[in-house]
Structures are given as C-alpha cells and as structure tokens.
Scaffold this motif. Structure first.
Motif, short mmCIF file in Angstrom:
data_model
loop_
_atom_site.label_atom_id
_atom_site.label_comp_id
_atom_site.label_asym_id
_atom_site.label_seq_id
_atom_site.Cartn_x
_atom_site.Cartn_y
_atom_site.Cartn_z
N VAL A 1 -8.42 -22.73 -1.54
CA VAL A 1 -7.72 -23.42 -0.65
C VAL A 1 -8.16 -25.05 -0.43
O VAL A 1 -7.50 -25.88 -0.36
N LYS B 1 -7.35 -27.37 -2.92
CA LYS B 1 -5.85 -28.04 -2.70
C LYS B 1 -5.71 -28.90 -1.60
O LYS B 1 -4.95 -29.89 -1.68
N GLU C 1 -2.72 -31.25 -0.61
CA GLU C 1 -1.68 -30.27 -0.02
C GLU C 1 -1.97 -30.07 1.38
O GLU C 1 -3.07 -30.20 1.90
N SER C 2 -0.95 -29.78 2.02
CA SER C 2 -1.06 -29.44 3.42
C SER C 2 -1.94 -28.12 3.63
O SER C 2 -1.76 -27.42 2.90
N LYS D 1 -1.00 -25.63 5.43
CA LYS D 1 -0.13 -24.62 5.44
C LYS D 1 0.39 -24.28 4.02
O LYS D 1 0.46 -22.97 3.35
N ASP D 2 0.50 -25.41 3.12
CA ASP D 2 0.79 -24.86 1.75
C ASP D 2 -0.25 -24.42 0.92
O ASP D 2 -0.44 -23.35 0.21
N ALA D 3 -1.52 -24.88 1.31
CA ALA D 3 -2.62 -24.42 0.64
C ALA D 3 -3.05 -22.93 1.04
O ALA D 3 -3.39 -22.12 0.12
N ASN E 1 -1.01 -20.69 1.61
CA ASN E 1 -0.17 -19.86 1.03
C ASN E 1 -0.30 -19.52 -0.50
O ASN E 1 0.36 -19.51 -1.47
N GLU F 1 -1.40 -17.43 -3.76
CA GLU F 1 -0.69 -16.31 -4.43
C GLU F 1 -1.74 -15.14 -4.09
O GLU F 1 -2.82 -14.98 -4.78
#
Ligand SMILES: [Zn+2]
Length: 485
Positions: free
Chosen positions: A416, A419, A424-425, A427-429, A431, A433
């Motif tokens: 995370v 990222k 990356e933001s 929030k995206d980071a 997320n 998988e």
C-alpha cells in the motif's frame, strides 16, 4: 575495583554542567546563527585583555595569573555568524525567549524554584574567551534536587549563560579565538556538594544528562561540558574539567582521590586548583591553573531586569518534556523493545509513535511501519528517504485505522505504501486485491479437510502458498488456530 573508603576520607563532590541549548538555532543576545564553522573566517581583530580590578581594588588570583602571561587575543569570525554584539561593539539584545523557556523547563524538571525577577550579570573572565572581558549570566532558578539511589543530590543553582569564544590555537603570545561559539545559549547547572562517592557522582551525571537530553539541547561533541569538584578530609577543593566522557568518569575520580590522599599522607596540603581530565586509558588529569577566586559579578546595565512571569512558567509547564527514561519505561509497558524506542528517538518520532498507538494495538508493528518501512521503500524505489518518510508519516494514521478495521492486513501495508509513494491515492492504494476474510476462512477449512492431521505450521505454508501474499500471515495464523481448536 575500588578499595577506597570514601566515607572515611570525607569525600565530598559536586557537579557543574554546561549544556548548549538549541533555541531555534539562535544565540542568546542576538539573532546570529548558533553554528560552528571551520571554513576560512571573513575577518579577525586583535585585542588585549583589560584586567578588571574587583570592587575592593584587588585583582584576584586567576586574574593575576593570566595577566602575568601578557597575551594578545585574536578573534576571527564570519559575517553571517557574528555581529557587533560578539565583538562587544553593540549592546546585547533582549534574552532569547526560547532559550529562557528551555532553561526554565530544565529547572522545573530538576525541582527548582524559579526566580520571578532576575538580574543579568557580567561575570569577569580573564582568559580572553570573551571579547568584553566578561560573560553574561543570569541565575534563573535554585534549590532543586535530583534523585539518586543513594539519596537526593541538591541542585544549588541554574543559570542561563552565553557560551564563550572557541579557542582555535595558541601561537607564542597570541591566542586565537573563533567568535562562532560566543553567545550560544547555555545552561549551567551546579549541584550541591552532596555526592558521597564516585558511583553516586556517575549516577547523578547520568540523571542530569537524561533531563538535559529530554529538553531542546544541542547534541554532539562539545555541546556539553562537565566538571567535577572533589575534596577529601576537609582539604581544598579541586575542580576536574572535561569530565563528560562517562567511560573514564569513575576511574578519573578515583585517581584524583588517590592523588589527594597521597598528598595528605605526605602531610602536604591539597592546592585549590583546576585540573584537566585527559580521558586517556589511564584516566589521568593534569594541572591547568590555580582555582580562581569567587566569580566577580557586576550587574549588566545594558539590559533590563529579566522577569519570569507566572504565565511564562505555566507555558513552560504546559509543554514540559517527558524524561527519556520515562518514555523508555512507558513504551516498554506498551510492549515496545528498547531498540525500537532508541530508533524512535533517533528518528525523532516519539510523539508520532505515541499518537499512532491510539489507532492500532500492535505497537511493534506501528514502530516497524514508521521506522523501518520508509528506509526499505526508499531503497526499493530508489527515492530519497526524506520524501518517502514524509509520505509514510502523512498516511500512517489512516493506514493503521484501516488495518484495525481489518480492511487490510499487516502483510499488505508495505505494498500500500509503495503505491502511495508511487503517486496513487490512499483510497486506490487501500483497494488491494484482497480476499474477504470469510472467503479466506472457507478456503482454509477446505484445505484442512483435504489434508487432515497436519501441524499448524504446515497448514500455514499451504495457505500462504495458495493466497500468494494477498492475506496477512497473522490473520491466516489466527484463522488456522481457531479452526484447529
Ligand atoms: Zn551576533
């Protein structure tokens, strides 16, 4: 090691510590930067010492001694580092209030009474270490104490002072001084002669060091100077200068006691003198100069009385630092090991860490995340540590909160962070998988059913292989433990 009977020898000792303060990087009576410089100076001036006669008209021992040496002093400096105040060509500005605050905090931590109104004084110095022939000093607190395992050691006085010029070299009759150090704020702490043996002296010195390092003080060689006063058998007091090396501390005191005892055995009085600790392997000292008479002090007429108001003291109390030793035991109670606490101090993240412990219960993981991950990630991504560190610290709280809510697992955190560092933001980071934990549990149950009777460790290996880093080891371990019960 020691067979010396300190009680029988009527050993008496007190400490005097000078510690430079880090008062927003400025000097005590001007705004010049408090940094030492070793590059070529911009200017130099020559001065002769004017020996100042005392009020009674006599010149004290030290003054006579120094005056007889007929020295010329050469002062050099850099324009940005020294102004007319260092050259004694302009009156001092008002006391740096940050320096006063730090000094008051030190005094409070040493249980001292703060003086509400203080007179700034000029202390005569005759060795050329001050361009003016005096050092400005102000007594701000008295009557404190420090606890040791052998009882309290009184703190007689705490003064806020300006540091002296720095001796560069001696060449014949000329002594060369650098002005860079002149005016750096210092506290001078003088203990009462309550110390009964070298061990207590050492403990007291370490305790004082703990208090000082908890406050905003300068670090490194030359920022602290420690003197030890020693007498035995009611003889004259000898001052040992330069006793800041704790490795040679005990032995040097012992040697001095033995030297004084030998004099006493030969019925020779101990001279009141200042000796220099050599901090060599034999822990020797050498004669430096006769003990100066009592300090000659005159009021500093260029400055008003220094008022330390109730409000100011309350402000100092409000952000009174915790002692380092207290922080170590506080964090130990939380479950953090000493190494990590040391690293927190080193990386200046003590307060950050304390704040973050509110978000997640595994303090070891929090420490690892803020102390070790930034280094690893900066190395991996070939980015500057400072940049990565800032990003990690900015996002640490949010990440831990999500970890606590089990939205991510410990094993995900580094990815995370990578990222986020890569742009990356949050929030995206976040997320990632990631398998839903109930899904993970189902899968684990299936594996256990397929291959019954294996050890927890063996299942762990199988499960981790199956999910390939998409779940945290800790979570998997928890589920396996639960299912096998
Ligand atoms: Zn200046």
């Amino acid at each position: 090691m020691s067979e010396i009977d300190y009680k029988k020898l009527k050993f008496k000792s007190g400490l005097e510590i000078h510690q430079q303060l880090d008062a927003n990087g400025k000097k005590l009576f001007c705004d010049c930067p408090a940094v030492l410089r070793n590059d070529e100076p911009d200017f130099s001036v020559e001065r002769k010492l004017h020996v100042v006669a005392g009020e009674s008209g006599e010149v004290d021992v030290a003054a006579k001694y120094q005056a007889s040496l007929k020295k010329t002093f050469v002062y050099s400096g850099h324009k940005e580092n020294s102004c007319l105040i260092e050259l004694d060509e302009e009156p001092p500005h008002e006391v740096n209030s940050e320096a006063l605050k730090i000094a008051v905090q030190i005094a409070l931590l040493l249980n001292c009474k703060i003086l509400p109104i203080a007179q700034i004084m000029r202390k005569t110095v005759v060795d050329g270490s001050n361009t003016s022939g005096f050092q400005r000093t102000v007594l701000i607190a008295r009557d404190g104490y420090v606890e040791t395992s052998q009882g309290k050691v009184g703190i007689d006085t705490i003064c806020l002072e300006e540091d002296s010029a720095r001796k560069i070299k001696i060449d014949g009759n000329k002594i060369y001084w650098s002005l860079d150090r002149l005016g750096i704020p210092l506290v001078e702490i003088a203990t009462a002669p309550d110390i009964k043996n070298p061990e207590q002296a050492k403990e007291c010195a370490l305790k004082l060091g703990d208090v000082l390092r908890s406050c905003k003080v300068k670090r490194g060689i030359g920022t602290i100077r420690q003197d030890v006063n020693i007498s035995i058998l009611d003889e004259n007091r000898v001052e040992l200068k330069g006793m800041q090396d704790m490795k040679t501390f005990l032995k040097t005191i012992e040697n001095e006691v033995l030297r004084q005892k030998e004099l006493s055995d030969k019925k020779t009085p101990t001279e009141a003198e200042v000796r220099n600790a050599l901090n060599d392997k034999d822990c020797r000292t050498e004669f430096l100069r006769p003990m100066p008479g009592a300090d000659r002090m005159y009021p500093e007429t260029d400055l008003p009385l220094l008022k330390i108001s109730r409000d100011f003291i309350n402000e100092c109390k409000k952000d009174l630092p915790k002692l380092r030793s207290e922080i170590f035991s506080e964090f130990e109670k939380k479950g953090l090991n000493e190494e990590m606490t040391k690293l927190l101090f080193k990386q200046n993240k003590v307060d950050d860490f304390r704040n973050l412990t509110g978000f997640y219960r595994d303090v070891g993981f929090i420490a690892k995340m803020i102390l070790l991950f930034p280094k690893e990630i900066s190395k991996k991504l070939n980015k500057s540590f400072g940049e990565v560190d800032e990003i990690v610290m900015d996002n640490a709280g949010d990440i831990l909160r999500n970890l606590d809510k089990r939205k991510i697992s410990e094993g995900d955190i580094k990815d995370v962070l990578v990222k986020i560092v890569n742009g990356e933001s949050l929030k995206d980071a976040l997320n990632v998988e990631k398998k839903d934990l109930s899904e993970v549990e189902e899968k684990i149950l299936k594996i256990i059913k397929e291959k019954p009777g294996l050890s927890e460790k063996a299942y762990m290996g199988l499960v981790m292989g199956e999910f390939k880093g998409q779940v945290g080891g800790k979570e998997v371990m928890g589920i396996i433990g639960k299912l096998l019960k």
